[in-house]
Design a protein around this motif. Structure first.
Motif, PDB file in Angstrom:
ATOM      1  N   PRO A 161       0.815  -1.229   0.000  1.00 12.56           N
ATOM      2  CA  PRO A 161       0.000   0.000   0.000  1.00 12.56           C
ATOM      3  C   PRO A 161       0.841   1.269   0.000  1.00 12.56           C
ATOM      4  O   PRO A 161       0.518   2.245  -0.692  1.00 12.56           O
ATOM      5  N   ALA A 162       1.929   1.279   0.763  1.00 11.25           N
ATOM      6  CA  ALA A 162       2.802   2.457   0.807  1.00 11.25           C
ATOM      7  C   ALA A 162       3.481   2.675  -0.540  1.00 11.25           C
ATOM      8  O   ALA A 162       3.600   3.810  -1.011  1.00 11.25           O
ATOM      9  N   LEU A 163       3.919   1.607  -1.168  1.00 17.26           N
ATOM     10  CA  LEU A 163       4.568   1.724  -2.471  1.00 17.26           C
ATOM     11  C   LEU A 163       3.620   2.328  -3.504  1.00 17.26           C
ATOM     12  O   LEU A 163       4.010   3.188  -4.301  1.00 17.26           O
ATOM     13  N   LEU A 164       2.377   1.900  -3.487  1.00 16.34           N
ATOM     14  CA  LEU A 164       1.400   2.438  -4.431  1.00 16.34           C
ATOM     15  C   LEU A 164       1.162   3.922  -4.203  1.00 16.34           C
ATOM     16  O   LEU A 164       1.037   4.702  -5.157  1.00 16.34           O
ATOM     17  N   ARG A 165       1.116   4.334  -2.933  1.00 17.64           N
ATOM     18  CA  ARG A 165       0.920   5.760  -2.645  1.00 17.64           C
ATOM     19  C   ARG A 165       2.129   6.578  -3.084  1.00 17.64           C
ATOM     20  O   ARG A 165       1.991   7.690  -3.598  1.00 17.64           O
ATOM     21  N   ILE A 166       3.318   6.030  -2.878  1.00 15.40           N
ATOM     22  CA  ILE A 166       4.534   6.735  -3.298  1.00 15.40           C
ATOM     23  C   ILE A 166       4.547   6.917  -4.807  1.00 15.40           C
ATOM     24  O   ILE A 166       4.900   7.986  -5.327  1.00 15.40           O
ATOM     25  N   LEU A 167       4.170   5.874  -5.546  1.00 17.84           N
ATOM     26  CA  LEU A 167       4.168   5.954  -7.007  1.00 17.84           C
ATOM     27  C   LEU A 167       3.225   7.031  -7.528  1.00 17.84           C
ATOM     28  O   LEU A 167       3.395   7.531  -8.643  1.00 17.84           O
ATOM     29  N   ASP A 168       2.223   7.401  -6.715  1.00 20.70           N
ATOM     30  CA  ASP A 168       1.236   8.402  -7.140  1.00 20.70           C
ATOM     31  C   ASP A 168       1.593   9.817  -6.714  1.00 20.70           C
ATOM     32  O   ASP A 168       0.887  10.764  -7.079  1.00 20.70           O
ATOM     33  N   THR A 169       2.672  10.002  -5.948  1.00 24.28           N
ATOM     34  CA  THR A 169       3.023  11.357  -5.525  1.00 24.28           C
ATOM     35  C   THR A 169       3.516  12.171  -6.722  1.00 24.28           C
ATOM     36  O   THR A 169       4.191  11.635  -7.612  1.00 24.28           O
ATOM     37  N   PRO A 170       3.179  13.451  -6.767  1.00 25.06           N
ATOM     38  CA  PRO A 170       3.611  14.277  -7.898  1.00 25.06           C
ATOM     39  C   PRO A 170       5.127  14.284  -8.086  1.00 25.06           C
ATOM     40  O   PRO A 170       5.615  14.256  -9.220  1.00 25.06           O
ATOM     41  N   GLU A 171       5.878  14.292  -6.970  1.00 20.33           N
ATOM     42  CA  GLU A 171       7.338  14.322  -7.074  1.00 20.33           C
ATOM     43  C   GLU A 171       7.866  13.070  -7.770  1.00 20.33           C
ATOM     44  O   GLU A 171       8.751  13.139  -8.627  1.00 20.33           O
ATOM     45  N   PHE A 172       7.323  11.914  -7.387  1.00 24.25           N
ATOM     46  CA  PHE A 172       7.810  10.685  -8.009  1.00 24.25           C
ATOM     47  C   PHE A 172       7.379  10.610  -9.469  1.00 24.25           C
ATOM     48  O   PHE A 172       8.167  10.210 -10.342  1.00 24.25           O
ATOM     49  N   VAL A 173       6.153  10.981  -9.735  1.00 26.44           N
ATOM     50  CA  VAL A 173       5.655  10.934 -11.114  1.00 26.44           C
ATOM     51  C   VAL A 173       6.541  11.781 -12.028  1.00 26.44           C
ATOM     52  O   VAL A 173       6.853  11.386 -13.153  1.00 26.44           O
ATOM     53  N   LYS A 174       6.965  12.950 -11.529  1.00 26.05           N
ATOM     54  CA  LYS A 174       7.803  13.846 -12.325  1.00 26.05           C
ATOM     55  C   LYS A 174       9.281  13.431 -12.321  1.00 26.05           C
ATOM     56  O   LYS A 174      10.071  13.956 -13.100  1.00 26.05           O
ATOM     57  N   GLY A 175       9.651  12.503 -11.417  1.00 25.04           N
ATOM     58  CA  GLY A 175      11.043  12.083 -11.330  1.00 25.04           C
ATOM     59  C   GLY A 175      11.945  13.097 -10.673  1.00 25.04           C
ATOM     60  O   GLY A 175      13.155  13.112 -10.917  1.00 25.04           O
ATOM     61  N   VAL A 176      11.393  13.944  -9.798  1.00 24.33           N
ATOM     62  CA  VAL A 176      12.186  14.983  -9.141  1.00 24.33           C
ATOM     63  C   VAL A 176      12.246  14.757  -7.632  1.00 24.33           C
ATOM     64  O   VAL A 176      12.566  15.666  -6.867  1.00 24.33           O
ATOM     65  N   HIS A 177      11.961  13.554  -7.174  1.00 24.24           N
ATOM     66  CA  HIS A 177      11.971  13.238  -5.751  1.00 24.24           C
ATOM     67  C   HIS A 177      13.407  13.082  -5.247  1.00 24.24           C
ATOM     68  O   HIS A 177      14.344  12.883  -6.027  1.00 24.24           O
ATOM     69  N   ASP A 178      13.571  13.149  -3.908  1.00 22.16           N
ATOM     70  CA  ASP A 178      14.872  12.930  -3.292  1.00 22.16           C
ATOM     71  C   ASP A 178      14.690  12.090  -2.042  1.00 22.16           C
ATOM     72  O   ASP A 178      13.600  11.546  -1.798  1.00 22.16           O
ATOM     73  N   THR A 179      15.743  11.971  -1.232  1.00 16.23           N
ATOM     74  CA  THR A 179      15.684  11.079  -0.077  1.00 16.23           C
ATOM     75  C   THR A 179      14.745  11.554   1.025  1.00 16.23           C
ATOM     76  O   THR A 179      14.473  10.819   1.967  1.00 16.23           O
ATOM     77  N   SER A 180      14.241  12.769   0.914  1.00 14.34           N
ATOM     78  CA  SER A 180      13.322  13.283   1.938  1.00 14.34           C
ATOM     79  C   SER A 180      11.858  12.968   1.627  1.00 14.34           C
ATOM     80  O   SER A 180      10.973  13.344   2.380  1.00 14.34           O
ATOM     81  N   LEU A 181      11.584  12.260   0.526  1.00 13.29           N
ATOM     82  CA  LEU A 181      10.202  12.072   0.086  1.00 13.29           C
ATOM     83  C   LEU A 181       9.333  11.416   1.139  1.00 13.29           C
ATOM     84  O   LEU A 181       8.253  11.924   1.476  1.00 13.29           O
ATOM     85  N   ILE A 182       9.756  10.306   1.707  1.00 10.13           N
ATOM     86  CA  ILE A 182       8.909   9.593   2.655  1.00 10.13           C
ATOM     87  C   ILE A 182       8.724  10.392   3.932  1.00 10.13           C
ATOM     88  O   ILE A 182       7.619  10.428   4.496  1.00 10.13           O
ATOM     89  N   SER A 183       9.757  11.062   4.415  1.00  7.10           N
ATOM     90  CA  SER A 183       9.604  11.864   5.629  1.00  7.10           C
ATOM     91  C   SER A 183       8.619  13.016   5.405  1.00  7.10           C
ATOM     92  O   SER A 183       7.887  13.393   6.318  1.00  7.10           O
ATOM     93  N   LYS A 184       8.580  13.542   4.183  1.00  2.14           N
ATOM     94  CA  LYS A 184       7.623  14.613   3.868  1.00  2.14           C
ATOM     95  C   LYS A 184       6.202  14.074   3.856  1.00  2.14           C
ATOM     96  O   LYS A 184       5.250  14.767   4.232  1.00  2.14           O
ATOM     97  N   LEU A 185       6.041  12.822   3.410  1.00  2.00           N
ATOM     98  CA  LEU A 185       4.705  12.233   3.351  1.00  2.00           C
ATOM     99  C   LEU A 185       4.201  11.852   4.722  1.00  2.00           C
ATOM    100  O   LEU A 185       2.993  11.738   4.935  1.00  2.00           O
ATOM    101  N   GLY A 186       5.114  11.585   5.684  1.00  3.62           N
ATOM    102  CA  GLY A 186       4.717  11.253   7.029  1.00  3.62           C
ATOM    103  C   GLY A 186       4.169   9.850   7.152  1.00  3.62           C
ATOM    104  O   GLY A 186       4.366   8.985   6.301  1.00  3.62           O
ATOM    105  N   THR A 187       3.405   9.575   8.196  1.00  2.60           N
ATOM    106  CA  THR A 187       2.914   8.242   8.485  1.00  2.60           C
ATOM    107  C   THR A 187       1.830   7.799   7.516  1.00  2.60           C
ATOM    108  O   THR A 187       1.409   6.646   7.565  1.00  2.60           O
TER     109      THR A 187
END
Length: 446
Positions: A418-444
């Motif tokens: 479930p977490a992987l699917l949510r990450i794949l839908d984030t705008p940052e990941f979709v655009k390919g501009v994410h970094d190592t702070s992505l999950i901490s920004k998304l929170g729990t």
């Protein structure tokens, strides 16, 4: 080429090595603990040898049992996979002393690069860029305090023998430095048997990009492109892809050239990974992994090269005879038995239903199955879902489809799907501009 190889590992990587050996006509010996007696790797092997009880220190980390199994079954080589003893120069020496070929770099190279402070010094000599930090170990809290004031906060303290996301502490306030220094040393001693630490500036928003290299014993080194590993929790990777998205071509080329130069400078042999932090248009060396990586399938998917096969060929003394020829985009998602809503705590249990996805250009590396009990004694990785497509949008869509198909159920079992699917839908990941702070920004929520 060897006629018999012992696989000194378990889980999906043991099965992965067995499969390459089978395709090469090599007889396989798989060692196992009592917990893994009916594992997929044991079922697939030509010979299986029980080496001890479930605790790794009494089985997969117990070198005498591994060597005894190899000698008793006529193995000429030992493939260590990743984790366990895969980067242990002492084990490699023990193998050599008993007439066994260790599938990996020479012990002296592994010892130099396995110590991360020593590796930093070696790569500095080779001309690779480093973040501001110590050139050797930091041997006192006072030295750490002075160095942190010099390089600027935040800083990260790392165990020189660390790995797997453990043995690292980020410090943002000078008042916390001495305590963090002592605790990181304690973790290093308890987990890795080595309390030495080093320091460098911590980048809050950076990309984690690594370059795969192959080197033979004749001095030839090639790179096989790069992988982006920026989606992480607790410094451990969840999603990897190749090639790295939105990376300037000049930067891509410079990282590859630096990796080849670094490998040549230390006399590297075998498969290895140079790991970097990328900040804006600059890259900084972090460490070298002297083994096959968990995320090696994405490189295989875009190059068509079986990295385990190449490891075995190099270990047998054969020269490299390949060139990097990347095509398309590949993504890998790690499906772990963890609860994302509880800070990714392990969630082991008995698997009732296990239905992996299929479909075009979809690969699932796994050792799990219905009726398999996930042991708390080992890593929580259940499967790696790997997809390929001609371009990144298609690859992301294919991964969404594959993860949506994957069914894993059982009492107490939670997975990262479930977490992987949510990450794949984030705008940052979709655009390919994410970094190592992505999950901490998304929170729990992830």
């Amino acid at each position: 080429m060897f006629d018999t190889v012992l696989v000194a590992n378990r889980g999906e990587i043991a099965l992965r090595v067995v499969r390459s050996c089978q395709e090469m006509g090599i007889r396989t010996v798989v060692v196992h603990s009592t917990a893994d007696a009916d594992s997929a790797a044991v079922r697939a092997a030509d010979v299986a040898v029980q080496i001890g009880p479930p605790p790794a220190r009494r089985s997969y980390l117990f070198a005498p049992a591994l060597v005894e199994a190899a000698l008793a079954t006529g193995a000429q080589a030992v493939h260590p996979g990743y984790g366990f003893l895969s980067e242990d120069p002492d084990f490699a020496e023990i193998c050599a002393d008993n007439g066994l070929v260790f599938v990996g770099p020479p012990p002296e190279v592994m010892a130099r690069l396995g110590d991360k402070a020593s590796a930093r010094a070696a790569m500095a000599e080779a001309g690779l860029p480093l973040l501001p930090g110590s050139r050797s170990t930091v041997d006192s809290a006072a030295e750490a305090t002075a160095l942190a004031a010099e390089i600027g906060y935040p800083v990260i303290i790392k165990a020189t023998a660390g790995g797997g996301g453990r043995g690292m502490t980020v410090v943002r306030d000078p008042r916390d430095l001495a305590k963090a220094y002592r605790s990181t040393r304690a973790v290093g001693q308890a987990v890795f048997g080595n309390s030495s630490v080093y320091m460098e500036r911590f980048c809050e928003s950076a990309r984690h990009v690594e370059v795969q290299v192959l080197a033979d014993s004749y001095g030839e080194v090639v790179h096989l492109g790069e992988r982006d590993c920026s989606v992480q929790r607790r410094h451990q990777k969840l999603i990897e892809e190749s090639p790295a998205p939105e990376l300037p071509e000049s930067l891509r080329r410079r990282m590859a050239e630096a990796s080849v130069a670094g490998a040549k400078a230390v006399g590297y042999v075998g498969a290895g990974t140079f790991e970097y932090l990328v900040v804006d248009d600059e890259f900084y060396f972090m460490e070298i992994n002297c083994r096959i990586q968990v995320e090696h399938p994405v490189t295989e998917m875009v190059t068509g090269i079986d990295l385990v096969r190449e490891q075995l060929r190099v270990a047998a003394g054969l020269p490299l005879s390949l060139e990097f020829d990347g095509r398309g985009v590949s993504l890998e998602c790690r499906v772990n038995a963890e609860d994302p809503d509880r800070d990714y705590l392990p969630a082991a249990g008995l698997i009732d239903e296990f239905v992996p996805p299929g479909g075009p250009f979809t690969r699932v590396d796994t050792h799990a199955r219905a009726g398999w009990r996930i042991s708390p004694d080992y890593d929580s990785l259940l499967a790696k879902v790997v997809v390929w497509a001609p371009d990144r949008p298609q690859a992301v869509a294919r991964m969404r489809r594959a993860l949506s198909e994957f069914r894993i159920t059982g009492k107490g079992i939670r997975t990262t799907i479930p977490a992987l699917l949510r990450i794949l839908d984030t705008p940052e990941f979709v655009k390919g501009v994410h970094d190592t702070s992505l999950i901490s920004k998304l929170g729990t929520a992830t």
